[in-house]
Design a protein around this motif. Structure first.
Motif, PDB file in Angstrom:
ATOM      1  N   ILE A  55       0.736  -1.181  -0.124  1.00 11.66           N
ATOM      2  CA  ILE A  55       0.030  -0.044   0.135  1.00 11.66           C
ATOM      3  C   ILE A  55       0.849   1.218  -0.145  1.00 11.66           C
ATOM      4  N   SER A  56       0.512   2.185  -0.991  1.00 14.56           N
ATOM      5  CA  SER A  56       1.705   3.219  -0.982  1.00 14.56           C
ATOM      6  C   SER A  56       0.784   4.687  -1.507  1.00 14.56           C
ATOM      7  N   VAL A  57       1.487   5.601  -1.696  1.00 15.83           N
ATOM      8  CA  VAL A  57       1.151   6.859  -2.220  1.00 15.83           C
ATOM      9  C   VAL A  57       2.051   7.240  -3.423  1.00 15.83           C
ATOM     10  N   GLU A  58       1.588   7.252  -4.684  1.00 20.80           N
ATOM     11  CA  GLU A  58       2.379   7.318  -5.812  1.00 20.80           C
ATOM     12  C   GLU A  58       1.914   8.386  -6.365  1.00 20.80           C
ATOM     13  N   ASP A  59       2.716   9.540  -6.857  1.00 25.01           N
ATOM     14  CA  ASP A  59       2.229  10.867  -7.512  1.00 25.01           C
ATOM     15  C   ASP A  59       0.857  11.141  -7.128  1.00 25.01           C
ATOM     16  N   GLY A  60       0.591  11.221  -5.636  1.00 27.74           N
ATOM     17  CA  GLY A  60      -0.715  11.762  -5.261  1.00 27.74           C
ATOM     18  C   GLY A  60      -1.858  10.790  -5.162  1.00 27.74           C
ATOM     19  N   LYS A  61      -1.610   9.512  -5.640  1.00 23.62           N
ATOM     20  CA  LYS A  61      -2.443   8.463  -5.787  1.00 23.62           C
ATOM     21  C   LYS A  61      -2.514   7.271  -4.726  1.00 23.62           C
ATOM     22  N   VAL A  62      -3.662   6.879  -4.251  1.00 23.53           N
ATOM     23  CA  VAL A  62      -3.450   5.710  -3.407  1.00 23.53           C
ATOM     24  C   VAL A  62      -3.385   4.571  -4.254  1.00 23.53           C
ATOM     25  N   CYS A  63      -2.247   3.640  -4.050  1.00 21.30           N
ATOM     26  CA  CYS A  63      -2.106   2.564  -4.786  1.00 21.30           C
ATOM     27  C   CYS A  63      -2.047   1.248  -3.869  1.00 21.30           C
ATOM     28  N   LEU A  64      -2.703   0.212  -4.592  1.00 21.99           N
ATOM     29  CA  LEU A  64      -2.352  -1.107  -4.101  1.00 21.99           C
ATOM     30  C   LEU A  64      -1.723  -1.960  -5.118  1.00 21.99           C
ATOM     31  N   ASN A  65      -0.575  -2.432  -4.488  1.00 17.40           N
ATOM     32  CA  ASN A  65       0.487  -3.232  -5.485  1.00 17.40           C
ATOM     33  C   ASN A  65       0.575  -2.364  -6.763  1.00 17.40           C
ATOM     34  N   ASN A  66       1.023  -1.187  -6.259  1.00 17.56           N
ATOM     35  CA  ASN A  66       1.568  -0.327  -7.495  1.00 17.56           C
ATOM     36  C   ASN A  66       0.469   0.108  -8.454  1.00 17.56           C
ATOM     37  N   LYS A  67      -0.787   0.065  -8.169  1.00 15.93           N
ATOM     38  CA  LYS A  67      -1.703   0.377  -9.300  1.00 15.93           C
ATOM     39  C   LYS A  67      -2.874   1.275  -8.195  1.00 15.93           C
ATOM     40  N   PRO A  68      -3.363   2.458  -8.993  1.00 14.32           N
ATOM     41  CA  PRO A  68      -4.247   3.444  -8.348  1.00 14.32           C
ATOM     42  C   PRO A  68      -5.336   2.210  -7.896  1.00 14.32           C
ATOM     43  N   TYR A  69      -5.933   2.618  -6.547  1.00 14.88           N
ATOM     44  CA  TYR A  69      -6.919   1.713  -6.231  1.00 14.88           C
ATOM     45  C   TYR A  69      -8.117   2.562  -5.381  1.00 14.88           C
ATOM     46  N   PRO A  70      -9.014   2.844  -5.748  1.00 21.42           N
ATOM     47  CA  PRO A  70     -10.126   3.312  -5.024  1.00 21.42           C
ATOM     48  C   PRO A  70     -10.550   2.660  -3.752  1.00 21.42           C
ATOM     49  N   MET A  71     -10.602   3.131  -2.754  1.00 27.66           N
ATOM     50  CA  MET A  71     -11.229   2.395  -1.599  1.00 27.66           C
ATOM     51  C   MET A  71     -12.511   2.629  -1.291  1.00 27.66           C
ATOM     52  N   LYS A  72     -13.318   1.741  -1.175  1.00 27.78           N
ATOM     53  CA  LYS A  72     -14.680   1.890  -0.630  1.00 27.78           C
ATOM     54  C   LYS A  72     -15.002   1.209   0.432  1.00 27.78           C
ATOM     55  N   LEU A  73     -14.887   2.000   1.725  1.00 28.59           N
ATOM     56  CA  LEU A  73     -14.962   1.249   2.743  1.00 28.59           C
ATOM     57  C   LEU A  73     -16.342   1.675   3.352  1.00 28.59           C
ATOM     58  N   VAL A  74     -16.593   0.617   4.447  1.00 29.53           N
ATOM     59  CA  VAL A  74     -17.785   0.924   5.333  1.00 29.53           C
ATOM     60  C   VAL A  74     -17.426   0.980   6.760  1.00 29.53           C
ATOM     61  N   LEU A  75     -17.864   1.761   7.661  1.00 25.83           N
ATOM     62  CA  LEU A  75     -17.502   2.000   8.932  1.00 25.83           C
ATOM     63  C   LEU A  75     -18.172   0.949   9.762  1.00 25.83           C
ATOM     64  N   ASP A  76     -17.124   0.068  10.640  1.00 22.70           N
ATOM     65  CA  ASP A  76     -17.679  -1.054  11.544  1.00 22.70           C
ATOM     66  C   ASP A  76     -17.321  -0.784  12.895  1.00 22.70           C
ATOM     67  N   GLN A  77     -18.365  -0.637  13.633  1.00 28.40           N
ATOM     68  CA  GLN A  77     -18.191  -0.358  14.947  1.00 28.40           C
ATOM     69  C   GLN A  77     -17.994  -1.875  15.871  1.00 28.40           C
ATOM     70  N   GLY A  78     -18.373  -3.053  15.167  1.00 24.80           N
ATOM     71  CA  GLY A  78     -17.989  -4.258  15.716  1.00 24.80           C
ATOM     72  C   GLY A  78     -19.215  -4.548  16.849  1.00 24.80           C
ATOM     73  N   TYR A  79     -20.459  -4.021  16.645  1.00 21.11           N
ATOM     74  CA  TYR A  79     -21.036  -4.108  17.809  1.00 21.11           C
ATOM     75  C   TYR A  79     -22.279  -5.326  17.412  1.00 21.11           C
ATOM     76  N   PHE A  80     -22.395  -5.981  18.535  1.00 26.27           N
ATOM     77  CA  PHE A  80     -23.419  -6.995  18.751  1.00 26.27           C
ATOM     78  C   PHE A  80     -24.387  -6.806  19.753  1.00 26.27           C
ATOM     79  N   HIS A  81     -25.688  -6.941  19.505  1.00 27.70           N
ATOM     80  CA  HIS A  81     -26.563  -6.645  20.521  1.00 27.70           C
ATOM     81  C   HIS A  81     -26.314  -7.427  21.902  1.00 27.70           C
TER      82      HIS A  81
END
Length: 587
Positions: free
Chosen positions: A288-314
């Motif tokens: 995981i790196s930043v190359e030329d202002g881009k987030v890269c995964l394995n040396n390729k630009p990679y958009p991260m699409k994350l979801v917030l997880d608070q790990g909560y169980f009722h």
């Protein structure tokens, strides 16, 4: 039925172990008299509890929310045959907050910090001539100390707004393992993708200066041996092994969410020609790196699409009821079209990280923060944060470290140089022990030095979001009602921009869920509002990743894409299509 019977530490596995999850004796110590009365030697324990669930959770068998800041546990164990002539090591996944452990009436260890794992070799304090041994744990919490790293645990007895019930005592797995007097205590994997090498650091405990030790390292992929080395080993060794594999051109063996390729590792330790230890593990080749202002995964630009997880169980609060429940969360994340999760204000169970490794989900590792700053807090935070990174370093799924969020623990960072120094110290400390991942000094706003420029924005109007995230100046300077993106003395330097909290669209589905406003009136309105906030992030030319709030409802929140019992509020494939840039109008 066994409680959480799976091996708790999947990155460092031995066959000779024993789960201590299950029924323990339990007692509350509201008068703080247990030490004086030597409960670790004797005493009446008037209740039972299901470990590893905290007493505030229904799954513990107690489920009380009243404050009891000191609690005691006791369990008698009979060691199995595999323990004969072995060292006995006692492990705790996490105990909140201060813990003291006795075995057969003798102090084994003490530990401060509610989120880090700890262990003790108890061999030399085991009572001789007895088949059964008694383990006693005293845990102390500090409910009203706002300088305690606590995450979303509330300082009141019942959760409200965005805080949950407090947790006290054991809340992750407890187990024993049985090892030879000379054994492997640690293995650390650092992938070097560009040279196709894996760097392996190992530590051997109990090795006499004149003893001959050999360590065999076998690396395999999909059952086929890739590399095998046998070295004469000292107490601490670092080796680089070339995998002699082909690089990734769509067919290689690099790790990613799309192709979560993992190499298996087997360590065999020989002392004077005899096998004394065998450990299995795994690693992933990813960068995981930043190359030329881009987030890269394995040396390729990679958009991260994350979801917030608070790990909560009722029923378990932050302790999952089962390994299957942990895996389900990871699977649901992928089915909704997200490629990662930001573990929010808690430290992930190693089993959670294991399933993210296996199934292919990026993870942002985050600390449980305090609310107030003090020098004691700074000591506590730095020490525990280092323990957390050391434990979880090997997981390829982790691509970013977030020691601070939204100025929690450093509320006066804008005006107090000491608090800015603390944020920067965590950044540099993290970099000094892990140079392979992205690090944020303070996620959301009031950044000092960070590898990404991350902002939190809960605006709901689609047009406002489209306009804001198509213009760099508006992102940095036009955040109505929010704090400054950078703390004094720091400024934007071209880092990739990510919106790491947004959305928070409410829909109340279950009758027992809280009544929160504003709230969508039905599924159709919920779909429209979710689309309105996600779509501008997908189509923005500037935003390189986002983190939608959030995966599930919690005790006090109804902004999950899933209810707290993991039922989708709208179909999973519809959410996936939104993440892919579609604007669904119906389903």
């Amino acid at each position: 039925m066994s409680i959480r019977p799976e091996y708790p530490r999947p990155q460092f596995v031995r066959d000779t172990w024993m789960s201590l999850n299950g029924t323990w004796e339990f007692r509350m110590d509201d008068g703080h008299v247990g030490m004086a009365q030597r409960w670790y030697e004797k005493g009446e324990f008037d209740r039972t509890i299901a470990v590893p669930f905290c007493y505030q959770s229904p799954l513990s068998g107690i489920g009380e929310t009243e404050f009891h800041d000191v609690v005691w546990y006791r369990r008698t164990v009979r060691l199995p045959r595999e323990a004969e002539n072995k060292r006995v090591v006692l492990h705790f996944g996490a105990v909140d907050y201060d813990a003291s452990v006795w075995v057969d009436g003798r102090l084994a260890c003490s530990h401060e910090g509610g989120n880090a794992s700890f262990s003790a070799d108890v061999t030399d304090i085991l009572a001789e001539g007895t088949e059964e041994h008694t383990i006693v744990v005293r845990a102390q919490d500090y409910f009203e100390d706002l300088a305690l790293p606590r995450g979303k645990q509330y300082w009141k007895e019942k959760g409200e707004v965005m805080w949950f019930r407090n947790m006290t005592g054991i809340w992750q797995s407890v187990w024993m393992e049985f090892v030879d007097s000379v054994s492997l205590s640690r293995a650390r994997f650092t992938p070097h993708l560009d040279t196709n090498e894996i760097e392996i650091e190992t530590r051997i405990e109990g090795l006499a200066p004149d003893a001959r030790a050999d360590l065999e390292i076998k690396i395999s992929f999909d059952g086929k041996t890739i590399a095998r080395e046998r070295i004469e080993a000292g107490a601490l060794e670092t080796r680089r092994i070339n995998l002699k594999d082909f690089n990734d051109h769509g067919f290689g063996r690099w790790w990613s969410p799309e192709k979560p390729n993992l190499y298996d590792v087997e360590f065999t330790l020989y002392v004077e020609g005899e096998v004394t230890d065998r450990v299995t593990s795994y690693f992933g080749m990813r960068k995981i790196s930043v190359e030329d202002g881009k987030v890269c995964l394995n040396n390729k630009p990679y958009p991260m699409k994350l979801v917030l997880d608070q790990g909560y169980f009722h029923d378990g609060i932050l302790t999952a009821p089962s390994d299957e429940a942990i895996r389900l969360d990871v699977e649901l994340c992928k089915q909704m079209g997200f490629n990662g999760m930001r573990k929010h204000q808690m430290v992930a169970d190693p089993r959670y990280l294991y399933w993210c490794d296996r199934l292919g989900v990026l993870v942002w590792g985050e600390a449980a923060n305090a609310y107030a700053y003090s020098e004691d807090y700074a000591y506590r935070m730095t020490r525990e944060w280092g323990e957390i990174i050391r434990r979880d370093y090997n997981h390829p799924c982790i691509v970013a470290w977030v020691p601070l969020n939204e100025s929690w623990g450093v509320p006066d960072i804008l005006i107090d140089p000491k608090q800015r120094h603390h944020a920067m110290s965590l950044y540099h400390f993290t970099k000094s022990i892990d140079s392979t991942r992205l690090v944020l000094s303070n996620d959301g706003w009031e950044h000092c030095l960070s590898d990404l420029c991350t902002v939190h924005d809960y605006s709901r109007d689609r047009r406002t979001l489209l306009d804001r995230y198509s213009d760099l100046e508006r992102i940095l300077n036009d955040m109505p009602g929010r704090k400054f993106v950078y703390a004094p003395g720091y400024r934007y330097g071209g880092e990739p921009i990510m919106v790491t909290e947004f959305g928070g669209v409410n829909l109340r589905v279950l009758e027992e869920s809280p009544d929160v406003t504003p709230c969508a009136s039905d599924e159709r309105e919920f779909l429209e509002q979710v689309t309105d906030v996600i779509h501008p992030m997908v189509v923005s030319g500037l935003v390189q990743g986002y983190c939608y709030t959030q995966l599930t409802d919690t005790e006090t929140e109804i902004c999950g894409l899933l209810t707290w019992d993991r039922k989708p509020k709208i179909p999973l494939d519809v959410i996936r299509r939104i993440n892919e840039g579609e604007i669904p109008t119906a389903y």
